[in-house]
Enzyme design. Structure first.
Site, PDB file in Angstrom:
ATOM      1  CG  HIS A  34      -1.848  -1.078   1.408  1.00  0.00           C
ATOM      2  ND1 HIS A  34      -1.702  -2.052   2.378  1.00  0.00           N
ATOM      3  CD2 HIS A  34      -2.990  -1.389   0.746  1.00  0.00           C
ATOM      4  CE1 HIS A  34      -2.712  -2.898   2.311  1.00  0.00           C
ATOM      5  NE2 HIS A  34      -3.509  -2.533   1.318  1.00  0.00           N
ATOM      6  N   GLY A 144      -2.571  -1.643  -7.332  1.00  0.00           N
ATOM      7  CA  GLY A 144      -1.465  -2.591  -7.376  1.00  0.00           C
ATOM      8  C   GLY A 144      -1.739  -3.745  -8.329  1.00  0.00           C
ATOM      9  CG  ASP A 147      -5.623  -7.040  -5.289  1.00  0.00           C
ATOM     10  OD1 ASP A 147      -6.105  -8.050  -4.781  1.00  0.00           O
ATOM     11  OD2 ASP A 147      -4.900  -6.244  -4.655  1.00  0.00           O
ATOM     12  CD  GLN A 150      -9.044  -4.227  -6.516  1.00  0.00           C
ATOM     13  OE1 GLN A 150      -9.854  -4.747  -5.759  1.00  0.00           O
ATOM     14  NE2 GLN A 150      -7.958  -3.621  -6.091  1.00  0.00           N
ATOM     15  CB  SER A 183      -4.472  -6.883   4.666  1.00  0.00           C
ATOM     16  OG  SER A 183      -4.130  -5.663   4.044  1.00  0.00           O
TER      17      SER A 183
HETATM   18  P1  AMP Z   1      -6.504  -3.603  -0.419  1.00  0.00           P
HETATM   19  O1  AMP Z   1      -6.309  -2.826   0.838  1.00  0.00           O
HETATM   20  O2  AMP Z   1      -6.133  -5.037  -0.310  1.00  0.00           O
HETATM   21  O3  AMP Z   1      -7.860  -3.366  -1.034  1.00  0.00           O
HETATM   22  O4  AMP Z   1      -5.456  -3.003  -1.468  1.00  0.00           O
HETATM   23  C1  AMP Z   1      -5.455  -1.629  -1.798  1.00  0.00           C
HETATM   24  C2  AMP Z   1      -4.537  -1.410  -2.968  1.00  0.00           C
HETATM   25  O5  AMP Z   1      -3.209  -1.806  -2.635  1.00  0.00           O
HETATM   26  C3  AMP Z   1      -4.936  -2.231  -4.204  1.00  0.00           C
HETATM   27  O6  AMP Z   1      -4.752  -1.441  -5.371  1.00  0.00           O
HETATM   28  C4  AMP Z   1      -3.976  -3.376  -4.151  1.00  0.00           C
HETATM   29  O7  AMP Z   1      -3.718  -3.959  -5.401  1.00  0.00           O
HETATM   30  C5  AMP Z   1      -2.736  -2.700  -3.608  1.00  0.00           C
HETATM   31  N1  AMP Z   1      -1.842  -3.703  -3.026  1.00  0.00           N
HETATM   32  C6  AMP Z   1      -2.129  -4.623  -2.073  1.00  0.00           C
HETATM   33  N2  AMP Z   1      -1.076  -5.436  -1.845  1.00  0.00           N
HETATM   34  C7  AMP Z   1      -0.100  -5.026  -2.691  1.00  0.00           C
HETATM   35  C8  AMP Z   1       1.242  -5.473  -2.964  1.00  0.00           C
HETATM   36  N3  AMP Z   1       1.790  -6.508  -2.314  1.00  0.00           N
HETATM   37  N4  AMP Z   1       1.955  -4.812  -3.901  1.00  0.00           N
HETATM   38  C9  AMP Z   1       1.399  -3.775  -4.575  1.00  0.00           C
HETATM   39  N5  AMP Z   1       0.163  -3.316  -4.382  1.00  0.00           N
HETATM   40  C10 AMP Z   1      -0.589  -3.918  -3.457  1.00  0.00           C
END
Ligand code: AMP
Length: 281
Positions: A34, A144, A147, A150, A183
């Site tokens: 993040h 990111g 996903d 997504q 997470s």
């Molecule tokens: P989330 O909180 O899981 O909904 O993720 C929020 C954003 O952070 C999304 O765009 C995810 O793709 C990105 N993200 C989560 N984990 C990673 C990672 N390991 N590397 C890069 N981006 C990430």
């Protein structure tokens, strides 16, 4: 750094931002993945807005909404350290009033990969991202490659609905042993955490075979299946080798970019990972 809970106050704050706005939607429990998005947004925009919202509509009835990790204090400290300007943390009632009844359905690209195991997931994702974009009205939004589906869904929605937001795809951030930061890694017991590196090992095997010249998708899929099967704590949900843009399953990876993605249960925790092969991959 401002912490904002209501849509009205977020809108008012946005109206006062005269120059570029970069936006990072998250569900909190923030990690380096993040924060890499926040850093890039900080470098490219005059204003940086991060949302933290565990979106109920993207969780299925038997999924982990109630136990999804919530760490607001450390999240706010990390965002402050990264120089975010605004953290938007609405509660579910603010985002989904009782009479909420409009949904964004993106087409074909939502019908594959994750959707078999998570029906309705991308309807929830697309809807909440559309609502957040309407509130924050960012110039750029950062997503990111972790996903990957997504990202494809959001890119398609923004193009088709002419939302006028630049979507910036961001590289995957991994732990030292290759495990994709997530997470949900917090759910893993020590044994499961050791086992979880099998996702990256399987994808690395697949990439090495590709680099050796193997282009047949079913050969590559089987190699991933075998690698996962060797780890007793792991159970494969799916492995896909698909066109990187349309997510159509491929027979062969020739002259194109392919997304190799998989979902694996490690104990009760469902983890996803992917690599891109070919062209720019
Ligand atoms: P989330 O909180 O899981 O909904 O993720 C929020 C954003 O952070 C999304 O765009 C995810 O793709 C990105 N993200 C989560 N984990 C990673 C990672 N390991 N590397 C890069 N981006 C990430």
């Amino acid at each position: 750094m401002l912490t904002i809970k209501t849509i009205a106050e977020m809108r008012k704050t946005r109206r006062e931002m005269a120059s570029s706005v970069g936006f990072i939607p998250t569900m909190g429990a923030l990690h380096e993945g993040h924060l890499s998005l926040v850093r890039r947004a900080r470098a490219e925009n005059d204003n940086v807005v991060v949302s933290i919202f565990v979106n109920p509509s993207q969780f299925g009835p038997n999924e982990d909404l109630a136990k999804y990790p919530r760490t607001p204090d450390t999240d706010l400290a990390s965002l402050q350290a990264e120089g975010a300007d605004v953290v938007f943390m609405p509660d579910a009632g603010e985002m989904y009033p009782d009479d909420f009844d409009t949904w964004v359905e993106v087409g074909k690209v939502t019908e594959r990969l994750e959707s078999a195991s998570r029906p309705g997931h991308f309807r929830g994702v697309a809807t909440v991202v559309a609502v957040l974009f309407n509130i924050v009205r960012p110039d750029r939004a950062y997503f990111g490659r972790k996903d990957a589906q997504q990202l494809a869904v959001v890119q398609k929605m923004v193009r088709d609905l002419n939302m006028g937001v630049e979507i910036v795809p961001m590289p995957m951030v991994r732990e030292k042993d290759g495990l994709a930061m997530s997470s949900r890694n917090a759910y893993l017991s020590p044994d499961e955490r050791r086992a979880a590196k099998v996702l990256w090992q399987a994808l690395s095997t697949c990439r090495a075979m590709y680099e050796d010249g193997i282009r047949d998708a079913s050969t590559l899929r089987q190699a991933v299946e075998r690698a996962i099967a060797r780890e007793p704590f792991a159970k494969l949900d799916y492995v896909s080798i698909a066109d990187a843009e349309t997510l159509d399953e491929l027979d062969s990876i020739e002259n194109r970019e392919a997304l190799v993605s998989l979902a694996v249960y490690v104990g009760n925790t469902r983890l996803i990972d992917n690599v891109t092969l070919g062209e720019n991959g």
